[in-house]
Write an enzyme that holds these catalytic residues in place. Structure first.
Site, short mmCIF file in Angstrom:
data_model
loop_
_atom_site.label_atom_id
_atom_site.label_comp_id
_atom_site.label_asym_id
_atom_site.label_seq_id
_atom_site.Cartn_x
_atom_site.Cartn_y
_atom_site.Cartn_z
N VAL A 251 2.00 -5.33 11.80
CA VAL A 251 3.03 -4.77 12.48
C VAL A 251 2.34 -3.38 12.83
CG1 VAL A 251 5.35 -3.80 11.82
CG2 VAL A 251 4.47 -5.74 10.44
N GLU A 252 2.95 -2.79 14.09
CA GLU A 252 2.28 -1.92 15.01
C GLU A 252 2.17 -0.55 14.05
OE1 GLU A 252 6.45 -2.75 17.10
OE2 GLU A 252 4.89 -4.04 16.03
N PRO A 253 3.14 -0.09 13.26
CA PRO A 253 2.85 1.11 12.64
C PRO A 253 1.88 1.32 11.60
CG PRO A 253 4.73 0.20 11.58
CD PRO A 253 4.45 -0.72 12.70
N GLY A 254 1.20 -0.08 11.21
CA GLY A 254 -0.01 0.03 10.53
C GLY A 254 -0.44 -0.92 9.48
N MET B 286 -4.34 1.29 14.55
CA MET B 286 -3.51 -0.04 14.74
C MET B 286 -3.60 -0.53 16.22
SD MET B 286 -2.46 -2.90 13.41
CE MET B 286 -2.00 -2.81 11.78
#
Length: 521
Positions: free
Chosen positions: A326-329, A356
Site C-alpha cells: 500500500v503506497e504509504p509504506g 515506497m
C-alpha cells in the site's frame, strides 16, 4: 531543553502569515489535527494566519471537516499543492471560486519532493506524470484559473528522453505528528501505523531556516526512547505540542492508535470467505485471471472493485505467496479500507512513504488492480476529476506509469445500474444513467499513449466486456454471456472501439458457483 513544549493553541499562534507549510498525514494517520483545528479557530477570530502555501503528499481528512478541511476559509490559503483532494470537500467550493491557487500532483512525486527540499535541490526530475493532466503540455497539474499565476512543472530532455521538472518548495513550517517526544525533542513513532514523510518534512523546514512543530501524545525523559524508534531527531525540532487528548486508543480519522496496525505478531484470521455471485464478483474474478503465478508483488487500489479482487484471489486459492503493498509504506499483512486505508493488520514491514514510491518508480510491483471511473478511445483513464468534483490522483499516476501489468476494474455504466447473474449469464435489469466510455475523458489521470509506448500490458475489466490497450487504443476482446454486443456495449460507448478478430465470450466459469479454484489463464 533545546525545544519548547507548548500546547496546540500556542502552536497555532506561532504560524506566520504567508508560511510555506510542509504537512504530513494520510487520511487521519499521523495528522496533527489539534494544531490544524486551532489554526482555523485562530483565523476565524483574527484573520491570521493568512495567505498560506500548503504542500502535502496524500489525502488528509475524513471527507467532512478534518485534516485539510481546516484550511477552508476564504483568504487563509494562497496556494495548496496536494496529492489527493477527495477528503477535503470544504475546499472544493473555494477552488471553484478561485479563492486560492489549487494544484494536484502525483502522491509519489510529492512524497519525494520534500527530500529534495531538505537537500536544497531546485527541481525534482521524474517521468511520472508525462502525458497526464500533470504534464505542462496538458494542464500542468492546475485545478483552477487562479493556478495559472504559477508554473510548478516544466518539461525537459536528458539524453533525448522527456522528463518533468517539478519545482521544489522551500517550506518554513512543518506540521507533523508522532507518538512520544523526549526532553531533547527526539520523536518516536512506535504507536503510529505509518511513518510517511515526517522525517523529510522536518528536515526540509529546518534546513530552510523554518520551524518544526510535532504533535505527540506526551513528553518522556531524555534517553528513555529507543534510538531506532526515533524518526525525527531532536536537532531539527523546534516545538513539541502535547495533545490535549492523549488517551486516544484506536486509529481512525479521529483517533490515534491500534496495536494491530503496528505489531507483527498480531494475527487476524480472515475466516471463510463467502462472496455472493454478483456482478462485482464477476469483475473481480475476470480481473484476477490476469495475475500470473510469477506475479508476487501486488498492489490493490482503494475501492470496492480492486479490494474484491484481493478477496477473490483468496477464495479461489490464488492468494498464497502474494505480498501486498500500500503506497504509504506497508508490505504484507491485511490491507484495510475505508477510513483506515493505508494501514494494514499485522504488516510484515513498514517503510517511509518516499521509499515506497522509489520501489514503485523502479518497477517493484508486478501487477496492480485499480478502479475504472471512465476510459476513452485512446485508453486514457480518468479517476481524478468529474465536473466540479475534484478527487485527485493520489498514487494512481505513480503506480500506473511504472507497473508492467495494469488491470482497471469497474462497472460498464454507472448511476442506478442493476444487474444479476442467472443461469451462468449476466442479466441487466436496469441500465446505468451514465456511460463511462466517452470520446475523451474529462481529465487524463492515465495516458494510454504513454503506456503503449512503454510496453505496458493494460486491461479494462467490466461485468459485460473486457478491453485491452492496443496500438490504436481501446480494443474489445471479450463479452459476457447473455450480453448483446450492440445494445449492451457499443450503444453505451461514445466511440466504436477496435473489435478484436478473436473476440470471444468470457469464461463461463466466472458466472457460476462454486469457486473455480483455478485460474482460467
Amino acid at each position: 531543553m533545546s525545544v519548547q513544549v507548548i500546547n496546540s493553541k500556542e502552536a497555532a499562534a506561532l504560524i506566520p502569515d504567508g508560511a510555506v507549510i510542509a504537512l504530513d498525514g494520510f487520511l487521519g494517520t499521523d495528522v496533527p489535527e489539534e494544531i490544524l483545528e486551532n489554526m482555523r479557530a485562530r483565523f476565524r477570530a483574527t484573520g491570521h494566519p493568512k495567505d498560506l502555501d500548503v504542500w502535502h503528499a496524500s489525502g488528509i481528512g475524513d471527507g467532512k471537516d478534518k485534516g485539510t478541511n481546516n484550511f477552508a476559509e476564504p483568504g487563509m490559503l494562497k496556494r495548496l499543492v496536494g496529492g489527493h483532494w477527495a477528503l477535503a470537500p470544504q475546499l472544493q467550493p473555494l477552488v471553484a471560486n478561485n479563492d486560492f491557487q489549487a494544484f494536484n500532483f502525483p502522491q509519489g512525486v510529492l512524497s519525494q519532493i520534500f527530500r529534495d527540499a531538505a537537500a536544497h535541490k531546485p527541481v525534482q526530475l521524474n517521468t511520472v506524470g508525462l502525458g497526464t493532466f500533470v504534464d505542462p503540455d496538458v494542464a500542468g497539474g492546475r485545478l483552477n484559473e487562479a493556478a495559472k499565476a504559477s508554473t510548478l512543472v516544466n518539461k525537459m530532455q536528458i539524453h533525448g528522453k522527456d522528463y518533468l521538472a517539478y519545482e521544489v518548495p522551500t517550506p518554513n513550517v512543518a506540521l507533523l505528528r508522532g507518538t512520544y517526544a523526549d526532553e531533547n525533542g527526539n520523536v518516536s513513532f512506535e504507536d503510529e501505523p505509518l511513518t510517511l514523510i515526517a522525517t523529510s518534512c522536518a528536515m526540509a523546514a529546518h534546513n530552510n531556516g523554518g520551524k518544526v512543530f510535532v504533535q505527540v501524545k506526551r513528553v518522556v525523559k531524555a534517553g528513555s526512547l529507543k534510538p531506532k524508534d526515533i524518526r525525527i531527531p531532536g536537532v531539527v525540532v523546534d516545538y513539541i505540542v502535547e495533545t490535549e487528548n492523549a488517551d486516544m486508543t484506536k486509529q481512525t480519522t479521529d483517533t490515534y492508535y491500534n496495536p494491530d496496525f503496528v505489531e507483527a505478531n498480531v494475527v487476524k484470521p480472515k475466516g471463510d470467505i463467502d462472496l455472493p455471485l454478483n456482478p462485482k464478483k464477476v469483475i473481480a474474478r475476470r480481473a484476477s485471471f490476469f495475475k500470473k503465478p510469477t506475479d508476487k508483488i501486488v498492489n490493490f487500489g482503494i475501492g470496492k472493485y480492486p479490494e474484491t479482487v484481493s478477496l477473490v484471489l483468496d477464495e479461489e486459492g490464488q492468494g498464497s505467496g502474494i505480498i501486498t503493498t500500500v503506497e504509504p509504506g506497508t508490505f504484507g499483512g491485511v490491507p484495510l479500507g475505508g477510513g483506515d486505508f493505508g494501514s494494514a493488520i499485522a504488516p510484515e514491514a513498514t517503510i517511509d512513504e518516499p521509499y515506497m514510491f522509489d520501489f514503485y518508480d523502479g518497477g517493484g510491483i508486478d501487477i496492480t488492480f485499480l478502479g475504472l471511473a471512465e476510459a476513452d478511445v485512446k485508453g486514457n483513464v480518468n479517476v481524478s476529476q468529474f465536473g466540479p468534483k475534484i478527487a485527485g490522483t493520489g498514487g494512481f499516476v505513480d503506480i500506473t506509469q511504472n507497473t508492467p501489468t495494469i488491470v482497471f476494474n469497474g462497472t460498464f455504466t454507472a448511476g442506478g445500474l442493476k444487474e444479476h447473474i442467472e443461469d451462468g449469464k449476466l442479466v441487466i435489469d436496469q441500465e446505468g444513467k451514465f456511460d463511462k466510455f466517452p470520446e475523451s475523458v474529462q481529465q487524463i489521470t492515465f495516458s494510454g499513449d504513454v503506456a503503449y509506448a512503454n510496453g505496458q500490458k493494460v486491461f479494462y475489466v467490466t461485468e459485460r466486456a473486457v478491453f485491452k490497450l492496443g496500438k490504436n487504443g481501446l480494443e474489445l476482446i471479450e463479452i459476457a454471456p447473455g450480453v448483446d454486443l450492440n445494445k449492451d456495449i457499443l450503444d453505451h460507448m461514445a466511440f466504436k472501439p477496435v473489435i478484436s478478430d478473436g473476440l470471444k465470450e468470457m469464461d463461463p466459469r466466472i458466472f457460476r458457483e462454486p469457486p473455480m479454484m483455478k485460474q482460467a489463464g
